[in-house]
Design a protein around this motif. Structure first.
Motif: not given
Ligand code: URA
Length: 242
Positions: A223-242
């Motif tokens: 996407x325009x922010x260089x996130x992968x689409x459909x992707x899964x969002x921010x991997x590090x945030x989801x694995x370590x913090x969310x």
């Protein structure tokens, strides 16, 4: 009506007819020989569905990501050199088998790549693991090497480079340049990731044609922010913090 979100395919074992198989989005096909995509089995697609779901909580995200990481490591190990090795079994018969040859190490691209270290340790007992920290330079917005700690004999090893999300490839390209500057030949690097973008793969394949990429899935794009689409969002945030 099924949502059309990418290449879809009937997924399931060969003994089922096409009409008995569920339809799911499968990995985008890419034309590079040095990119290995895991077989698009019902199991893999179900694991990816769990980690892509925005409603999946952190504990499940970690659990299902770890299962995919294990599959990636197991496939990566298939690309290491092996020699024939015959053994005698406890009943006195011989078995013509194989043995791994060559030293390996893991190198994780911090922080998200560190999530893949345990999967490598689970398969390769007491494996050496190095780390590379690359972050965007605030002024130039280009990736910049901030820190590295690599085994001193890395030039003699096969390197499993670990980063779960392969977006533009900017960090991975810099990480490979660091490895090459320490004497690791391109053909001895295996880059393992869960989800890749076609752009990242193309950038990489043109710069490092001898390096192998092992990925679970090639997504549609960025996407325009260089996130992968459909992707899964921010991997590090989801694995370590969310
Ligand atoms: N890194 C992530 O965690 N997610 C992306 O989509 C791209 C890079």
């Amino acid at each position: 009506k099924r949502p059309q979100v990418g290449p879809t395919q009937c997924v399931g074992p060969d003994y089922r007819t096409e009409s008995q198989k569920p339809v799911a989005t499968v990995s985008t096909e890419i034309e590079y020989d040095n990119v290995i995509t895991l077989p698009q089995t019902p199991q893999l697609i179900a694991l990816l569905t769990m980690i892509r779901d925005r409603n999946t909580d952190r504990a499940d995200f970690i659990f299902y990501s770890n299962r995919i990481i294990r599959l990636l490591v197991e496939e990566g190990l298939n690309h290491l050199p092996i020699v024939e090795q015959t053994v005698t079994t406890p009943v006195g018969r011989t078995y013509a088998g194989l043995q791994f040859q060559g030293k390996i190490c893991g190198v994780s691209i911090m922080r998200a790549g560190e999530s893949m270290e345990q999967g490598l340790r689970d398969c390769c007992r007491s494996v050496r693991i190095g780390k590379i920290l690359i972050q965007r330079d605030e002024e130039t917005s280009m990736p910049k090497l901030f820190y590295d700690k690599l085994p001193e004999d890395i030039a003699d090893r096969w390197v499993l480079l670990l980063d779960p999300m392969f977006a533009t490839g900017g960090s991975a390209i810099m990480a490979v340049d660091v490895l090459k500057s320490r004497g690791v030949p391109e053909e001895r690097i295996l880059f393992l990731n869960l989800i890749a973008s076609p752009q990242g793969i193309k950038n990489f394949a043109t710069q490092f044609p001898k390096l192998r990429v092992v990925t679970a899935f090639v997504d549609q794009g960025l996407d325009e922010k260089n996130y992968i689409i459909p992707g899964l969002g921010d991997f590090g945030d989801r694995y370590y913090t969310m």
